[in-house]
Design a protein around this motif. Structure first.
Motif, PDB file in Angstrom:
ATOM      1  N   ARG A   1       0.831  -1.209   0.000  1.00  0.00           N
ATOM      2  CA  ARG A   1       0.000   0.000   0.000  1.00  0.00           C
ATOM      3  C   ARG A   1       0.865   1.258   0.000  1.00  0.00           C
ATOM      4  NH1 ARG A   1      -5.433  -0.094   3.594  1.00  0.00           N
ATOM      5  NH2 ARG A   1      -6.350  -2.020   2.799  1.00  0.00           N
ATOM      6  N   PRO A   2       0.603   2.207  -0.892  1.00  0.00           N
ATOM      7  CA  PRO A   2       1.316   3.488  -0.814  1.00  0.00           C
ATOM      8  C   PRO A   2       1.013   4.198   0.503  1.00  0.00           C
ATOM      9  CG  PRO A   2       0.230   3.231  -2.946  1.00  0.00           C
ATOM     10  CD  PRO A   2      -0.282   2.133  -2.065  1.00  0.00           C
ATOM     11  N   ILE A   3       1.981   4.923   0.997  1.00  0.00           N
ATOM     12  CA  ILE A   3       1.809   5.703   2.221  1.00  0.00           C
ATOM     13  C   ILE A   3       1.277   7.080   1.841  1.00  0.00           C
ATOM     14  CG2 ILE A   3       3.018   6.756   4.170  1.00  0.00           C
ATOM     15  CD1 ILE A   3       5.076   4.421   3.843  1.00  0.00           C
ATOM     16  N   PHE A   4       0.301   7.563   2.567  1.00  0.00           N
ATOM     17  CA  PHE A   4      -0.261   8.900   2.344  1.00  0.00           C
ATOM     18  C   PHE A   4       0.011   9.738   3.584  1.00  0.00           C
ATOM     19  CE2 PHE A   4      -4.345  11.589   2.027  1.00  0.00           C
ATOM     20  CZ  PHE A   4      -3.669  12.596   1.363  1.00  0.00           C
ATOM     21  N   LEU A   5       0.914  10.687   3.435  1.00  0.00           N
ATOM     22  CA  LEU A   5       1.334  11.561   4.528  1.00  0.00           C
ATOM     23  C   LEU A   5       0.508  12.846   4.462  1.00  0.00           C
ATOM     24  CD1 LEU A   5       3.539  11.541   6.746  1.00  0.00           C
ATOM     25  CD2 LEU A   5       5.061  12.638   5.102  1.00  0.00           C
ATOM     26  N   LEU A   6      -0.399  13.010   5.401  1.00  0.00           N
ATOM     27  CA  LEU A   6      -1.313  14.147   5.384  1.00  0.00           C
ATOM     28  C   LEU A   6      -0.943  15.109   6.507  1.00  0.00           C
ATOM     29  CD1 LEU A   6      -3.940  15.339   4.114  1.00  0.00           C
ATOM     30  CD2 LEU A   6      -5.207  14.133   5.910  1.00  0.00           C
ATOM     31  N   GLY A   7      -0.595  16.339   6.129  1.00  0.00           N
ATOM     32  CA  GLY A   7      -0.215  17.307   7.150  1.00  0.00           C
ATOM     33  C   GLY A   7      -0.137  18.709   6.606  1.00  0.00           C
ATOM     34  N   ALA A   8      -0.123  19.670   7.504  1.00  0.00           N
ATOM     35  CA  ALA A   8      -0.090  21.079   7.130  1.00  0.00           C
ATOM     36  C   ALA A   8       1.177  21.402   6.339  1.00  0.00           C
ATOM     37  CB  ALA A   8      -0.147  21.938   8.390  1.00  0.00           C
ATOM     38  N   PRO A   9       1.136  22.440   5.508  1.00  0.00           N
ATOM     39  CA  PRO A   9       2.313  22.785   4.697  1.00  0.00           C
ATOM     40  C   PRO A   9       3.480  23.257   5.552  1.00  0.00           C
ATOM     41  CG  PRO A   9       0.608  24.491   4.505  1.00  0.00           C
ATOM     42  CD  PRO A   9      -0.006  23.341   5.234  1.00  0.00           C
ATOM     43  N   GLY A  10       4.689  22.975   5.067  1.00  0.00           N
ATOM     44  CA  GLY A  10       5.887  23.521   5.688  1.00  0.00           C
ATOM     45  C   GLY A  10       6.347  22.830   6.941  1.00  0.00           C
ATOM     46  N   ILE A  11       5.866  21.595   7.225  1.00  0.00           N
ATOM     47  CA  ILE A  11       6.277  20.935   8.466  1.00  0.00           C
ATOM     48  C   ILE A  11       7.397  19.925   8.243  1.00  0.00           C
ATOM     49  CG2 ILE A  11       4.039  21.243   9.551  1.00  0.00           C
ATOM     50  CD1 ILE A  11       3.440  18.324   9.016  1.00  0.00           C
ATOM     51  N   GLY A  12       7.846  19.771   6.975  1.00  0.00           N
ATOM     52  CA  GLY A  12       9.007  18.921   6.734  1.00  0.00           C
ATOM     53  C   GLY A  12       8.719  17.597   6.064  1.00  0.00           C
ATOM     54  N   LYS A  13       7.595  17.483   5.365  1.00  0.00           N
ATOM     55  CA  LYS A  13       7.252  16.211   4.724  1.00  0.00           C
ATOM     56  C   LYS A  13       8.286  15.833   3.663  1.00  0.00           C
ATOM     57  CE  LYS A  13       3.001  17.487   3.543  1.00  0.00           C
ATOM     58  NZ  LYS A  13       2.840  18.807   4.204  1.00  0.00           N
ATOM     59  N   THR A  14       8.656  16.789   2.827  1.00  0.00           N
ATOM     60  CA  THR A  14       9.648  16.509   1.788  1.00  0.00           C
ATOM     61  C   THR A  14      11.025  16.262   2.401  1.00  0.00           C
ATOM     62  OG1 THR A  14       8.432  17.910   0.228  1.00  0.00           O
ATOM     63  CG2 THR A  14      10.707  17.381  -0.325  1.00  0.00           C
ATOM     64  N   ALA A  15      11.368  17.009   3.434  1.00  0.00           N
ATOM     65  CA  ALA A  15      12.684  16.878   4.065  1.00  0.00           C
ATOM     66  C   ALA A  15      12.903  15.476   4.620  1.00  0.00           C
ATOM     67  CB  ALA A  15      12.844  17.917   5.174  1.00  0.00           C
ATOM     68  N   ILE A  16      11.879  14.887   5.243  1.00  0.00           N
ATOM     69  CA  ILE A  16      12.087  13.563   5.827  1.00  0.00           C
ATOM     70  C   ILE A  16      12.251  12.504   4.745  1.00  0.00           C
ATOM     71  CG2 ILE A  16      10.897  14.128   7.974  1.00  0.00           C
ATOM     72  CD1 ILE A  16       8.572  12.324   6.987  1.00  0.00           C
ATOM     73  N   MET A  17      11.664  12.719   3.571  1.00  0.00           N
ATOM     74  CA  MET A  17      11.847  11.756   2.483  1.00  0.00           C
ATOM     75  C   MET A  17      13.306  11.763   2.018  1.00  0.00           C
ATOM     76  SD  MET A  17       8.927  10.629   2.625  1.00  0.00           S
ATOM     77  CE  MET A  17       9.491   9.301   1.601  1.00  0.00           C
ATOM     78  N   GLU A  18      13.903  12.947   1.946  1.00  0.00           N
ATOM     79  CA  GLU A  18      15.311  13.050   1.570  1.00  0.00           C
ATOM     80  C   GLU A  18      16.197  12.382   2.622  1.00  0.00           C
ATOM     81  OE1 GLU A  18      15.670  17.248   1.248  1.00  0.00           O
ATOM     82  OE2 GLU A  18      14.750  17.363  -0.738  1.00  0.00           O
ATOM     83  N   GLN A  19      15.853  12.582   3.895  1.00  0.00           N
ATOM     84  CA  GLN A  19      16.631  11.958   4.968  1.00  0.00           C
ATOM     85  C   GLN A  19      16.528  10.440   4.917  1.00  0.00           C
ATOM     86  OE1 GLN A  19      15.091  13.748   8.558  1.00  0.00           O
ATOM     87  NE2 GLN A  19      15.434  15.817   7.768  1.00  0.00           N
ATOM     88  N   ILE A  20      15.332   9.917   4.682  1.00  0.00           N
ATOM     89  CA  ILE A  20      15.137   8.464   4.630  1.00  0.00           C
ATOM     90  C   ILE A  20      15.949   7.854   3.496  1.00  0.00           C
ATOM     91  CG2 ILE A  20      13.440   6.662   4.114  1.00  0.00           C
ATOM     92  CD1 ILE A  20      11.369   8.438   5.607  1.00  0.00           C
ATOM     93  N   ALA A  21      15.900   8.476   2.309  1.00  0.00           N
ATOM     94  CA  ALA A  21      16.649   7.954   1.164  1.00  0.00           C
ATOM     95  C   ALA A  21      18.146   7.934   1.459  1.00  0.00           C
ATOM     96  CB  ALA A  21      16.357   8.794  -0.075  1.00  0.00           C
TER      97      ALA A  21
END
Length: 505
Positions: free
Chosen positions: A34-54
């Motif tokens: 199942r794809p993960i759906f990350l739902l949250g307010a803008p600017g809280i670091g959703k994209t940043a954590i993806m870069e860290q995980i990779a």
């Protein structure tokens, strides 16, 4: 959950999705991933954590914002082809490869990394023409007729409807194919991140005092007013540059990053006061062990806000120096693994071959960095380390080439000495930083005794990755005295062992 919990959950999920059985097949079939759906307010670091995980997992990352895609770019352009059925020829429509799927294949081809994360941001803002295709994609990882390659985990993200007018609520059928993670902004978690990234001390100490200003969204008569974690981080970066260029920081500048009049006014006023404290207390003198009696007495009588600001300035300088030492240690340890095997072959190597080998080592490291950059899996710390190794190899090659050395053994000794000089420089800077840390504790003892400020000091040194690592490597009797419960454990012993290796055999 907070963004740190979301990161840990996504990281473990990706690891499980990529787990294989004895035959090399994925334990969880692709159709059940199942794809993960990350739902949250803008600017809280959703994209940043993806870069860290990779970066942490050593896999690739391909990111797309779905608001930029039409049906044609996401699914591919239609074209007419002919097929024969039962002896009859028919014209049928097919599709070129999706731009998104194509990017995944290109990343694998160019980086050599075959597994990764396909991150689709603002997934709940897709255009109406693309919306019907999303259900098929979320279940089967297919855009048009082209499938996401095996070994690629799909993670999506989006904003709740109150933050974005373009948001469309997913129906139950769609949600039933996703792993939904709802994320809320939390200052304590962001504070850890801010400390690791060494964001401006004025930003961190202001938010320590005014946590309610960390993240806010509200409607006013002039429209939406907002402050986000992204805004604070971007403001921090521009503050450093303004200070380097000796430019004036005013409400106009702050307001470009924080879109809330009250927060802008309060932070700008605090920033001016912060700089006044910095001048009045003479931070550099305190860390040199030359705090004036007036500075100590003023700190004793100061309000808690002023004390916290002063402590933030002192910690900011010391932790920046600690981070620099830790980065140097990582670079020199890595460089040693490159140079040590080279020294074992110098006796049987011609000088030109030695030069060629240095060049090849540099080229291989540069190629590795390029591959990791293409895959978006290179952390800031690793980038700095690899670039430092590359620079050392290039400088060494040039110095050997122009040095007029008689043989390879002599040339290698010159490279070895260059390395030893770097180690000596690090050791000198380490001693200076240890002295700064001792001076910081001495001032805190004189000015704050065993008050809350001392507790904050020890806590900040403990939770920050670089300061805790520095203390584990080089020790601090002051820190130990104020934190007897500290347990460095085996990790501390391992780090010390690495430091002892900083010298070519």
């Amino acid at each position: 959950m907070n963004i740190k919990q979301a990161k840990d959950y996504i990281k473990s999920t990706v690891g499980l999705y990529l787990k294989k059985d004895e035959f090399g097949e994925y334990r969880i079939p692709v159709v059940r991933q199942r794809p993960i759906f990350l739902l949250g307010a803008p600017g809280i670091g959703k994209t940043a954590i993806m870069e860290q995980i990779a970066a942490e997992m050593g896999i690739a990352l391909v990111s797309y914002s779905m608001t930029h895609h039409t049906r044609q770019s996401a699914l591919g352009l239609p074209f007419i082809t002919e097929k024969t059925y039962g002896g009859e020829t028919y014209q049928v429509s097919e599709y070129t490869m999706s731009e998104i799927i194509s990017s995944v294949y290109e990343t694998m081809e160019q980086s050599g990394i075959k597994e990764g994360i396909l991150f689709l941001d603002e997934i709940n803002c897709v255009s109406e023409t693309l919306s019907p295709s999303m259900l098929q994609f979320l279940q089967y990882k297919v855009f048009g007729r082209h499938r996401v390659p095996d070994g690629w985990v799909v993670v999506t993200a989006g904003n709740p409807p109150e933050y974005n007018k373009s948001v469309r609520d997913f129906d139950v059928v769609t949600l039933d194919r996703l792993k939904l993670l709802e994320v809320e902004p939390e200052y304590g978690i962001w504070k850890e991140y801010a400390s690791e990234k060494h964001l401006h001390s004025a930003v961190q100490t202001f938010l320590d005092l005014k946590k309610e200003f960390f993240y806010c969204m509200e409607m006013t008569t002039r429209g939406r007013s907002y402050v986000t974690a992204r805004g604070w981080e971007d403001l921090s970066q521009i503050l450093f540059l303004y200070e380097e260029e000796k430019l004036t920081v005013d409400e106009s500048l702050v307001g470009q990053y924080l879109r809330n009049d009250k927060v802008v006014k309060e932070f700008t006023a605090y920033y001016d006061l912060y700089n006044k404290y910095k001048r009045d207390y003479q931070v550099e003198e305190i860390l040199a062990g030359q705090a004036s009696p007036q500075a100590v007495e003023r700190a004793k009588q100061a309000t808690f806000d002023e004390r916290l600001s002063l402590l933030g300035m002192l910690l900011d300088k010391v932790q920046a120096d600690m981070k620099n030492i830790c980065e140097q240690a990582a670079y020199l340890t890595d460089l040693r693994t490159v140079l040590a095997p080279l020294g074992q072959k110098t006796a049987e190597m011609e000088l030109q071959k030695f030069l060629d080998t240095l060049e090849q080592l540099r080229d291989r490291r540069e190629q590795m960095v390029r591959n990791l950059q293409i895959a978006n899996s290179l952390s800031d710390a690793d980038r700095k380390k690899h670039k430092s190794v590359i620079r050392f190899l290039e400088e060494s090659r040039k110095e050997v080439y122009t040095g007029g050395y008689a043989d390879t053994v002599t040339a290698y000794e010159a490279v070895k000495n260059k390395y030893a000089q770097s180690v000596a420089k690090m050791k000198a800077e380490t001693m200076k930083t240890q002295e700064e840390l001792h001076a910081l504790f001495a001032f805190a003892e004189a000015a704050f005794a065993e008050g809350n400020e001392m507790l904050i000091l020890v806590t900040e040194l403990t939770v920050n990755t670089y300061s805790s690592k520095f203390i584990a490597m080089f020790g601090s009797e002051d820190y130990r005295k104020h934190n007897e419960a500290m347990m460095l454990g085996e990790r501390g012993d391992d780090i010390r062992a690495e430091i002892l290796k900083l010298g070519l055999e």
